[in-house]
Scaffold this motif. Structure first.
Motif, PDB file in Angstrom:
ATOM      1  N   THR A   1      36.379  38.452  44.489  1.00 18.51           N
ATOM      2  CA  THR A   1      37.712  37.930  44.755  1.00 18.51           C
ATOM      3  C   THR A   1      38.616  39.070  45.203  1.00 18.51           C
ATOM      4  N   THR A   2      39.862  38.781  45.442  1.00 19.94           N
ATOM      5  CA  THR A   2      40.747  39.731  46.105  1.00 19.94           C
ATOM      6  C   THR A   2      42.170  39.641  45.561  1.00 19.94           C
ATOM      7  N   PHE A   3      42.933  40.694  45.787  1.00 19.04           N
ATOM      8  CA  PHE A   3      44.369  40.631  45.581  1.00 19.04           C
ATOM      9  C   PHE A   3      44.988  39.816  46.722  1.00 19.04           C
ATOM     10  N   VAL A   4      46.174  39.271  46.468  1.00 22.06           N
ATOM     11  CA  VAL A   4      46.830  38.412  47.456  1.00 22.06           C
ATOM     12  C   VAL A   4      48.330  38.678  47.464  1.00 22.06           C
ATOM     13  N   LEU A   5      48.978  38.193  48.501  1.00 23.87           N
ATOM     14  CA  LEU A   5      50.426  38.046  48.536  1.00 23.87           C
ATOM     15  C   LEU A   5      50.715  36.567  48.357  1.00 23.87           C
ATOM     16  N   ALA A   6      51.521  36.227  47.368  1.00 27.45           N
ATOM     17  CA  ALA A   6      51.817  34.826  47.086  1.00 27.45           C
ATOM     18  C   ALA A   6      53.319  34.590  47.155  1.00 27.45           C
ATOM     19  N   TYR A   7      53.713  33.492  47.788  1.00 26.07           N
ATOM     20  CA  TYR A   7      55.136  33.173  47.924  1.00 26.07           C
ATOM     21  C   TYR A   7      55.287  31.666  48.099  1.00 26.07           C
ATOM     22  N   ARG A   8      56.505  31.191  47.893  1.00 28.77           N
ATOM     23  CA  ARG A   8      56.768  29.758  48.035  1.00 28.77           C
ATOM     24  C   ARG A   8      56.518  29.321  49.475  1.00 28.77           C
ATOM     25  N   ASN A   9      56.022  28.098  49.634  1.00 31.08           N
ATOM     26  CA  ASN A   9      55.687  27.638  50.987  1.00 31.08           C
ATOM     27  C   ASN A   9      56.913  27.279  51.819  1.00 31.08           C
ATOM     28  N   ASP A  10      58.107  27.324  51.201  1.00 32.84           N
ATOM     29  CA  ASP A  10      59.315  27.071  51.986  1.00 32.84           C
ATOM     30  C   ASP A  10      59.963  28.361  52.490  1.00 32.84           C
ATOM     31  N   ARG A  11      59.310  29.516  52.234  1.00 34.40           N
ATOM     32  CA  ARG A  11      59.881  30.790  52.683  1.00 34.40           C
ATOM     33  C   ARG A  11      59.426  31.166  54.092  1.00 34.40           C
ATOM     34  N   GLY A  12      58.274  30.678  54.517  1.00 37.93           N
ATOM     35  CA  GLY A  12      57.820  30.879  55.890  1.00 37.93           C
ATOM     36  C   GLY A  12      57.518  32.315  56.274  1.00 37.93           C
TER      37      GLY A  12
ATOM     38  N   GLN B   1      54.499  36.695  36.751  1.00 32.35           N
ATOM     39  CA  GLN B   1      55.160  36.971  38.036  1.00 32.35           C
ATOM     40  C   GLN B   1      55.014  35.795  38.999  1.00 32.35           C
ATOM     41  N   MET B   2      53.983  34.963  38.806  1.00 36.94           N
ATOM     42  CA  MET B   2      53.886  33.759  39.623  1.00 36.94           C
ATOM     43  C   MET B   2      55.002  32.776  39.255  1.00 36.94           C
TER      44      MET B   2
ATOM     45  N   LYS C   1      48.668  27.674  42.051  1.00 39.57           N
ATOM     46  CA  LYS C   1      48.647  26.720  43.158  1.00 39.57           C
ATOM     47  C   LYS C   1      47.757  25.515  42.845  1.00 39.57           C
ATOM     48  N   THR C   2      46.584  25.772  42.258  1.00 36.39           N
ATOM     49  CA  THR C   2      45.597  24.701  42.068  1.00 36.39           C
ATOM     50  C   THR C   2      45.817  23.912  40.794  1.00 36.39           C
ATOM     51  N   VAL C   3      46.041  24.604  39.680  1.00 38.61           N
ATOM     52  CA  VAL C   3      46.163  23.928  38.387  1.00 38.61           C
ATOM     53  C   VAL C   3      47.594  23.482  38.123  1.00 38.61           C
ATOM     54  N   LYS C   4      48.546  24.360  38.383  1.00 39.24           N
ATOM     55  CA  LYS C   4      49.947  24.027  38.113  1.00 39.24           C
ATOM     56  C   LYS C   4      50.635  23.346  39.296  1.00 39.24           C
ATOM     57  N   LYS C   5      49.900  23.224  40.420  1.00 36.64           N
ATOM     58  CA  LYS C   5      50.399  22.510  41.603  1.00 36.64           C
ATOM     59  C   LYS C   5      51.706  23.102  42.128  1.00 36.64           C
ATOM     60  N   ALA C   6      51.845  24.403  42.034  1.00 36.56           N
ATOM     61  CA  ALA C   6      53.052  25.063  42.531  1.00 36.56           C
ATOM     62  C   ALA C   6      53.035  25.098  44.059  1.00 36.56           C
ATOM     63  N   PRO C   7      54.203  25.005  44.712  1.00 39.26           N
ATOM     64  CA  PRO C   7      54.282  24.997  46.182  1.00 39.26           C
ATOM     65  C   PRO C   7      54.148  26.417  46.737  1.00 39.26           C
ATOM     66  N   LEU C   8      52.937  26.873  46.893  1.00 39.46           N
ATOM     67  CA  LEU C   8      52.683  28.276  47.218  1.00 39.46           C
ATOM     68  C   LEU C   8      51.844  28.448  48.475  1.00 39.46           C
TER      69      LEU C   8
ATOM     70  N   VAL D   1      36.312  27.154  40.963  1.00 40.85           N
ATOM     71  CA  VAL D   1      37.014  26.331  41.951  1.00 40.85           C
ATOM     72  C   VAL D   1      38.133  25.534  41.276  1.00 40.85           C
ATOM     73  N   ASP D   2      37.841  24.968  40.110  1.00 42.34           N
ATOM     74  CA  ASP D   2      38.860  24.189  39.393  1.00 42.34           C
ATOM     75  C   ASP D   2      40.077  25.048  39.040  1.00 42.34           C
ATOM     76  N   PHE D   3      39.850  26.337  38.801  1.00 41.46           N
ATOM     77  CA  PHE D   3      40.949  27.239  38.453  1.00 41.46           C
ATOM     78  C   PHE D   3      41.590  27.871  39.691  1.00 41.46           C
ATOM     79  N   GLY D   4      41.093  27.559  40.870  1.00 47.38           N
ATOM     80  CA  GLY D   4      41.700  28.065  42.096  1.00 47.38           C
ATOM     81  C   GLY D   4      41.402  29.520  42.396  1.00 47.38           C
ATOM     82  N   VAL D   5      40.324  30.066  41.853  1.00 43.27           N
ATOM     83  CA  VAL D   5      39.995  31.477  42.090  1.00 43.27           C
ATOM     84  C   VAL D   5      39.619  31.667  43.564  1.00 43.27           C
ATOM     85  N   PRO D   6      40.312  32.545  44.298  1.00 42.91           N
ATOM     86  CA  PRO D   6      39.938  32.797  45.694  1.00 42.91           C
ATOM     87  C   PRO D   6      38.544  33.441  45.748  1.00 42.91           C
ATOM     88  N   LEU D   7      37.610  32.807  46.422  1.00 42.70           N
ATOM     89  CA  LEU D   7      36.238  33.299  46.474  1.00 42.70           C
ATOM     90  C   LEU D   7      35.958  33.900  47.843  1.00 42.70           C
TER      91      LEU D   7
END
Length: 546
Positions: A108-119, A176-177, A199-206, A255-261
């Motif tokens: 897996t990897t590190f990511v940049l995560a942000y709200r999907n309304d920030r564009g 921080q999420m 994003k996957t479990v808590k259904k956050a708009p990310l 997959v259920d936990f949304g781990v980026p593979l």
């Protein structure tokens, strides 16, 4: 253990899940885990690491027994696997040292995560917006290092290591999420599983953008494996066989936990995200060389072509090259307190290298003995972490502040006590550290030493006047902590030193009641014997005055 007692303990909680039924002499799968690090694990068994452990245990025909300890210490294996408190660690880097790792499970990897309304849609780490937005980073992470190398530093918000994340949800790295979702942070530069969980479990708009392809110098994708003690080949082979047998169930959990593979041919579970592949070794770069044998002529040439004096000064300190250090300080006027890219001053780098002569030289030339690194650790805290008594004594002799606390509220003595740094503990108490100075919710160094199973540190503290009957805000004593963790030797030491076995916490529970609640058999026997002896002594006293 009651809620009040559990909430009072910062470390070392034991929990058992599943039936411990025998299978090939494996009474239970003893797993090391963090009690408060969702979505990876917690002491309620809710993390994906917990779920995977359960699958493997069931495949082996047994149950799971957890040894919970916050995963904040470098060298954590010493107090878990090496101390025989548990036998298996999950979600370990496949190249981890001092352990025997299985075949890689996934990448897996590190990511940049942000709200999907920030564009935002960042293309690389040089995006100028990353230098102005509020970017959350974890105290110790490769993505923080990579961002710093792209000059994303002054606007970052650091989440610091914490010893009580199981008790305070906001202290968990995944928090921080939450801050991204509610707008406190613009972006989180974070471990992928944390973002994926939201994003996957808590259904956050990310939006989640992997960063493993955004930098070629700092690795930001990692193969994760399971680990056992060195030479425990039998358990290693059993666990690896179970992993291979149950890989579909394990994939479903990830997959259920949304781990980026990430794609990984060598892993049991392959992913879809593009992989960076092997990182090339760093190219020779003379202006940052830190090896011995650099001549002053070479150094002058590097400086002439743009090398920075302060950078070279720190390099020379790390290389323990006194010739270069003295030249850069005395002739080129380097700033003796300038931090390097990782946030360390030259003095802190010398302490981390345990170079006593270099430390003496820097102090003699007015290095700030109380100057912190970028994470708020002072030199004496770092010396305590390195368990170097000579460095502690030297710093104290030069007015190091023994009462200073880092952002987690820990003093140098608290650090030494909690993490079994016995040499440093002795040096600190001999130097005059307050053995009863409280931190957090009223914890004393003795309580931390007992919680950390640090027998020698506990003895040193008691010998120098630690209050064995001090209580934290929940009414918990050091003896109660020993009882909860079934630490009979420490309990015996405390009782011999005057610990009150009848003391009660705010729920009215004594150490014996806590030991019974936790089925701490060794401590139960000790406390019942102590009560019996006390009763016999009282009877003899009455008879003698008959």
């Amino acid at each position: 253990m009651s809620k009040a007692i559990r909430s009072a303990l910062p470390v070392l909680l034991l929990a058992i899940s599943g039936a411990a039924i025998g299978a090939d002499n494996l009474a239970a799968l003893r797993v090391c885990a963090d009690p408060g690090n969702m979505p990876i694990s917690n002491n309620k068994g809710e993390g994906f690491e917990n779920k995977i452990a359960q699958v493997i245990a069931e495949s082996l025909g047994t149950g799971v027994q957890y040894y919970y300890r916050p995963g904040i210490e470098r060298g954590l294996t010493r107090t878990t696997l090496d101390a025989d408190e548990c036998d298996l660690m999950l979600d370990m880097p496949a190249d981890a040292e001092r352990v025997m790792t299985t075949v890689p499970l996934y990448r897996t990897t590190f990511v940049l995560a942000y709200r999907n309304d920030r564009g935002f849609d960042f293309k690389n780490l040089d995006d100028p917006r990353l230098k102005t937005l509020k970017v959350g980073v974890y105290q110790t992470s490769s993505v923080r290092e990579a961002l710093a190398q792209h000059d994303v530093k002054s606007n970052t918000v650091v989440h610091y290591l914490s010893h009580d994340a199981d008790l305070v949800a906001n202290d968990q790295p995944v928090n921080q999420m939450e801050q991204v979702v509610n707008g406190q942070l613009d972006v989180a530069a974070i471990w992928g599983p944390f973002a994926g969980y939201y994003k996957t479990v808590k259904k956050a708009p990310l939006v989640i953008q992997p960063v493993n392809l955004m930098d070629d110098a700092v690795p930001m994708e990692f193969d994760m494996a399971l680990a056992v003690r060195m030479r425990n080949r039998d358990l290693h082979d059993k666990v690896e066989a179970a992993m291979k047998k149950e890989k579909d169930k394990i994939r479903a959990i990830l997959v259920d936990f949304g781990v980026p593979l990430v794609k990984c041919e060598s892993c049991l579970i392959d992913g879809d995200l593009p992989a960076h592949g092997p990182y090339a070794p760093p190219k020779p770069h003379p202006v940052t060389a830190d090896t011995q044998g650099v001549t002053i002529a070479q150094l002058d040439e590097w400086l002439k072509h743009g090398a920075k004096v302060n950078d070279e000064f720190n390099n020379a300190v790390i290389a323990d090259d006194m010739v270069r250090v003295s030249y850069l300080l005395e002739k080129k006027h380097a700033n003796i307190n300038a931090r390097d890219l990782q946030g360390y001053t030259p003095l802190l780098n010398a302490i981390r290298k345990t170079s006593l002569n270099m430390v003496k030289y820097l102090i003699a030339h007015k290095a700030n003995v109380n100057g912190t690194d970028s994470d708020g650790w002072t030199p004496v805290m770092t010396a305590a972490w390195m368990d170097d008594g000579d460095l502690v004594k030297l710093l104290v002799a030069n007015k190091a502040d023994l009462k200073a606390k880092n952002p987690n509220g820990l003093t140098a003595l608290a650090i030494a006590s909690q993490y079994s740094k016995d040499v440093a503990t002795v040096a600190l108490v001999q130097a005059g550290s307050d053995v009863n100075q409280r931190i957090g919710s009223g914890y004393t160094p003795l309580m931390l030493a007992v919680a950390g199973h640090a027998d020698q540190s506990a003895k040193a503290l008691i010998d120098h006047g630690a209050d064995v009957n001090a209580k934290n805000t929940g009414g918990v004593t050091a003896l109660m902590i020993a009882a909860a963790a079934n630490q009979a030797d420490l309990a015996a030491m405390l009782i011999k030193s005057g610990a009150d076995t009848s003391a009660q916490n705010e729920n009215g529970m004594t150490a014996l009641a806590i030991a019974k609640d936790k089925d701490s058999q060794a401590v139960i026997k000790l406390l019942e014997q102590s009560a019996s002896n006390a009763g016999s002594s009282a009877t003899e006293a009455i008879d003698s005055h008959g």
